[in-house]
Design an enzyme around this catalytic site. Structure first.
Site, PDB file in Angstrom:
ATOM      1  N   LYS A  95       0.780  -1.184  -0.131  1.00 29.71           N
ATOM      2  CA  LYS A  95      -0.153  -0.041  -0.052  1.00 29.71           C
ATOM      3  C   LYS A  95       0.831   1.043   0.122  1.00 29.71           C
ATOM      4  O   LYS A  95       0.486   2.443  -0.396  1.00 29.71           O
ATOM      5  CB  LYS A  95      -0.934  -0.084   1.144  1.00 29.71           C
ATOM      6  CG  LYS A  95      -1.891  -1.041   1.294  1.00 29.71           C
ATOM      7  CD  LYS A  95      -3.079  -0.958   0.219  1.00 29.71           C
ATOM      8  CE  LYS A  95      -4.023  -2.062   0.328  1.00 29.71           C
ATOM      9  NZ  LYS A  95      -5.139  -1.948  -0.578  1.00 29.71           N
ATOM     10  N   GLU A 117     -10.051   5.696   3.164  1.00 34.65           N
ATOM     11  CA  GLU A 117     -10.791   4.411   3.589  1.00 34.65           C
ATOM     12  C   GLU A 117      -9.788   3.358   4.131  1.00 34.65           C
ATOM     13  O   GLU A 117      -8.642   3.384   3.499  1.00 34.65           O
ATOM     14  CB  GLU A 117     -11.790   3.978   2.704  1.00 34.65           C
ATOM     15  CG  GLU A 117     -11.495   2.803   1.470  1.00 34.65           C
ATOM     16  CD  GLU A 117     -10.187   3.246   0.695  1.00 34.65           C
ATOM     17  OE1 GLU A 117      -9.939   4.584   0.518  1.00 34.65           O
ATOM     18  OE2 GLU A 117      -9.529   2.718  -0.117  1.00 34.65           O
ATOM     19  N   SER A 384       1.777  -9.577  -0.702  1.00 34.51           N
ATOM     20  CA  SER A 384       1.358  -8.119  -0.768  1.00 34.51           C
ATOM     21  C   SER A 384       1.480  -7.392   0.626  1.00 34.51           C
ATOM     22  O   SER A 384       1.835  -6.458   0.936  1.00 34.51           O
ATOM     23  CB  SER A 384       0.151  -7.879  -1.217  1.00 34.51           C
ATOM     24  OG  SER A 384      -1.075  -8.746  -0.481  1.00 34.51           O
TER      25      SER A 384
HETATM   26  C1  LIG Z   1      -1.622  -6.847   2.404  1.00 35.77           C
HETATM   27  C2  LIG Z   1      -2.723  -6.600   1.658  1.00 35.77           C
HETATM   28  N1  LIG Z   1      -3.009  -7.566   0.317  1.00 35.77           N
HETATM   29  C3  LIG Z   1      -3.771  -6.995  -0.411  1.00 35.77           C
HETATM   30  C4  LIG Z   1      -5.015  -6.048  -0.099  1.00 35.77           C
HETATM   31  C5  LIG Z   1      -6.228  -5.762  -1.244  1.00 35.77           C
HETATM   32  O1  LIG Z   1      -6.225  -4.832  -1.829  1.00 35.77           O
HETATM   33  P1  LIG Z   1      -5.745  -4.636  -3.090  1.00 35.77           P
HETATM   34  O2  LIG Z   1      -6.457  -5.923  -3.894  1.00 35.77           O
HETATM   35  O3  LIG Z   1      -5.989  -3.501  -3.635  1.00 35.77           O
HETATM   36  O4  LIG Z   1      -4.323  -5.115  -3.556  1.00 35.77           O
HETATM   37  C6  LIG Z   1      -4.838  -5.540   1.042  1.00 35.77           C
HETATM   38  C7  LIG Z   1      -5.997  -4.400   1.450  1.00 35.77           C
HETATM   39  O5  LIG Z   1      -6.066  -3.978   2.670  1.00 35.77           O
HETATM   40  C8  LIG Z   1      -3.730  -5.617   1.926  1.00 35.77           C
HETATM   41  O6  LIG Z   1      -3.681  -4.967   3.203  1.00 35.77           O
END
Ligand SMILES: Cc1ncc(COP(=O)(O)O)c(C=O)c1O
Lengths: 406, 263
Positions: A95, A117, A384
């Protein structure tokens, strides 16, 4: 190819990816999204902006993030697995890439107040962090359900000086946090930037957020070529709103032989109706400013998503994913809460890496995909985020407090 | 001339602004909303806006959010909307629908326009659909003889006001304040300025809404606009009683008659 170079996959001037995207917002917000689009168009070509962004990614967020092979986890997947370590970024997830970009843009636009948000709290923490760094005022909307299951992140945001507002309407999760952020934005748009946390919403957000995350795919492609000597067979990422997925996908989108695989939150299973698999089970509609697949009933009322992962618990998805699904360039399938939690425990035990529950969906997807690729196959999984924020959920799920073992 | 234009022309002939009252269909119940809407017409509303309850009303404040939630949890369906509109038309009232765009998309834009016209509805106010994305709605409204009311806001540029006015018919909706719906104590100072800007670009009647709740405020707005739009205050009254709805409509109707109409 630079991170901000226009691509053949960009939307048209009004933000349409094929029939998807666009701007389904009140007229009162059009001036603000126009201003944002104009500013972003200038900034992406301005070496000063690009260099400052890159400097912050390097010196503040800690990029480039590592690409780590996961051989013991891979034994369970039946194919080779590499992890793109977005969990190692400052604040613990991908993020921060988008947040630093948009926070710099906020400064450029001369706005002093930022609203955001958050679902899992990762976007909220990243936003609160960037605001502390750059001296901006920060208000974060978070569904009440999520303030409870991600209490640690609420504390982090408050420590960083942000005001966290629990949202009590609707399903009290991410969707409702976005509703309240939009309501705030309409009322305070002159001095406020809405720092949207995923590649959804009205144009230019899907394009701009994607570009800020393209760094993930650009790095991953270079790293895998260097370390494995070839491109992967597939790139796997979890899809909530779709930002980490679109960021890594774009590094490989012109490599026709690399499959782009998005893993959706299957909750208790698609048949249960209790899930958040928007691309797999949704229908076309407009939610939060763009045309995309959405989860809705026959009357066009948005239905509630359900996922053990707060960050994936969303009945919409970014419009570029709808486009990539339709043209067949990317494929999407769900994994259940149980499958994600199994992958969560497996990576922790086999590799010493505790992943976010969101990212665990991508790992569970890799476990499903692996056997069809065989031992010579090669997967890059976008890790992620890290799982520290999910300890409460894990303690309950596995009974860890009572001597339980995952 | 559309029927909606007639509504404004008739008010203007009496040297006053039109009174436009909003209530979500299905609030507090389907039959209750019919009763209240008929009372609004009988007590002085020249036009009613029938709201379509939506799960994610991002332009609405707490009052209308709660009303929509109540209607939906009581099982309100989109098809009930046409029933409510027909009840107003059958009673000799005039109705437009105010709706977020997704339920219309899901129903089918053309089918929605067809069924609304069949129920006697005159048009749709579209708070989250701008003309830029309204190709299907332009076609459907032409095909079924419905009016299109788009919104302009204090933040709209001259170009967008001109473009939005060209795309609209019947009347144009000027949001007096930057913000969501909800009754307010003072009329926004941005409203007269916005109306003056809009008049540079169009001869369409201009309705002003967001925040009006009293006869005095209605009179103030009637001093510079062609229509006074009242939403949350009617929803609050409907939460009390039909007598409260009638009293509010009567007070507002007196308000629009106590100020001379513009132009
Ligand atoms: C670690 C992590 N991965 C994935 C996501 C999902 O978001 P996005 O699909 O935008 O990557 C989030 C959202 O809060 C997250 O904190």
């Amino acid at each position: 190819m630079g991170q901000f170079t226009p691509t053949p996959h960009d939307p048209d001037a009004r933000g349409h990816f094929g029939p998807w995207g666009g701007r389904f917002v009140p007229e009162a917000l059009i001036a603000a999204v126009d201003e944002l689009a104009t500013e972003y168009d200038k900034a992406r070509l301005d070496p000063e902006f690009v260099n400052e962004f890159k400097r912050l990614l390097r010196d503040f967020a800690g990029r480039p993030s590592l690409l780590t092979e996961a051989p013991k986890f891979a034994e369970h997947a039946g194919t080779r697995v590499w992890l793109k370590r977005e969990d190692l970024n400052h604040t613990g997830s991908h993020k921060i890439n988008n947040v630093l970009g948009q926070a710099l843009l906020t400064k450029r636009m001369g706005k002093q107040r930022v609203i955001a948000e958050t679902g899992a709290g990762q976007h909220g923490v990243a936003t609160a962090t960037a605001c502390a760094l750059l001296g901006l005022d920060c208000v974060v909307y978070m569904g009440e359900v999520d303030t409870e299951r991600q209490a640690l992140n609420v504390a982090r945001m408050r420590l960083l000086g942000a005001e966290v507002i629990p949202v009590k309407s609707g399903s009290r999760t991410l969707k409702d946090a976005i509703n309240d952020a939009l309501r705030d934005w309409v009322a305070n748009v002159d001095e406020t930037h809405y720092l949207l946390g995923t590649a959804a919403g009205p144009h230019p957000f899907p394009l701009m957020v994607r570009d800020f995350h393209r760094v993930i795919g650009i790095e991953a492609r270079e790293q895998i070529l260097e370390k494995a000597g070839r491109l992967p067979d597939a790139v796997v990422a979890c899809v909530g709103g779709g930002s980490n997925a679109i960021g890594i996908f774009h590094g490989f989108i012109d490599d026709a032989d690399v499959r782009l695989v998005g893993v959706e939150p299957g909750g208790s299973g698609l048949d249960s109706g209790s899930h958040g698999a928007t691309l797999t089970a949704g229908t076309p509609g407009s939610l939060h400013g763009a045309m995309s697949y959405v989860m809705q009933d026959d009357d066009g009322q948005i239905t509630e998503a359900h996922s053990i992962s707060a960050g994936l618990d969303y009945p919409g998805v970014g419009p570029e994913h709808s486009h990539l699904k339709d043209i067949g360039r990317a494929e999407y399938f769900p994994v259940t809460d149980a499958e994600a939690m199994e992958a969560f425990a497996l990576l922790s035990r086999t590799e010493g890496i505790i992943p976010a529950i969101e990212s665990s969906h991508a790992l569970a997807g890799a476990l499903k995909l692996g056997p069809s690729l065989g031992p010579d196959g090669l997967l890059v999984v976008n890790l992620s985020g890290r799982g520290d924020k999910d300890m409460d959920t894990a303690v309950k799920y596995f009974g860890l407090a009572d001597g339980g073992q995952a | 001339m559309s029927t909606l234009s007639d509504v404004f022309a008739a008010a203007k002939a009496e040297s006053r602004a039109a009174l436009i009252g909003y209530l979500p269909a299905g609030f507090p119940t389907i039959e209750g909303s019919k009763d209240h809407l008929r009372s609004m017409v009988e007590s002085g509303c020249d036009l009613v806006e029938v709201g379509l309850p939506f799960s994610d009303p991002v332009m609405d404040g707490p009052t209308i959010q709660a009303a929509a939630e109540q209607a939906l949890s009581a099982g309100f369906r989109v098809r009930d909307l046409f029933d409510v509109v027909a009840a107003v038309s059958d009673a000799g009232g005039r109705a437009v629908v105010m709706t977020y765009w997704n339920p219309v998309l899901r129903y089918g834009v053309d089918a929605f326009a067809r069924d609304l016209a069949a129920a006697g509805g005159l048009g749709i106010i579209t708070p989250d659909l701008v003309p830029d994305e309204a190709e299907d709605w332009m076609a459907a409204s032409e095909a079924h003889g419905l009016d299109r009311t788009f919104l302009v806001a204090p933040s709209s540029t001259e170009e967008r006001i001109a473009m939005t006015a060209r795309a609209s018919s019947g009347f144009l909706y000027a949001t007096a304040v930057m913000g969501v719906t909800g009754a307010r104590d003072v009329v926004s100072s941005a409203a007269p300025a916005l109306v003056a800007r809009v008049r540079e670009h169009t001869t369409l009647p201009i309705g002003v809404g967001l925040g009006v709740r009293s006869g005095a405020q209605a009179a103030e707005i009637a001093g510079f606009a062609d229509g006074v739009i009242v939403g949350s205050a009617f929803v609050s009254a409907a939460g009390e009683s039909d007598a409260a709805v009638r009293a509010l409509a009567a007070d507002l109707a007196k308000g629009v008659r106590s100020a001379p109409a513009t132009v």
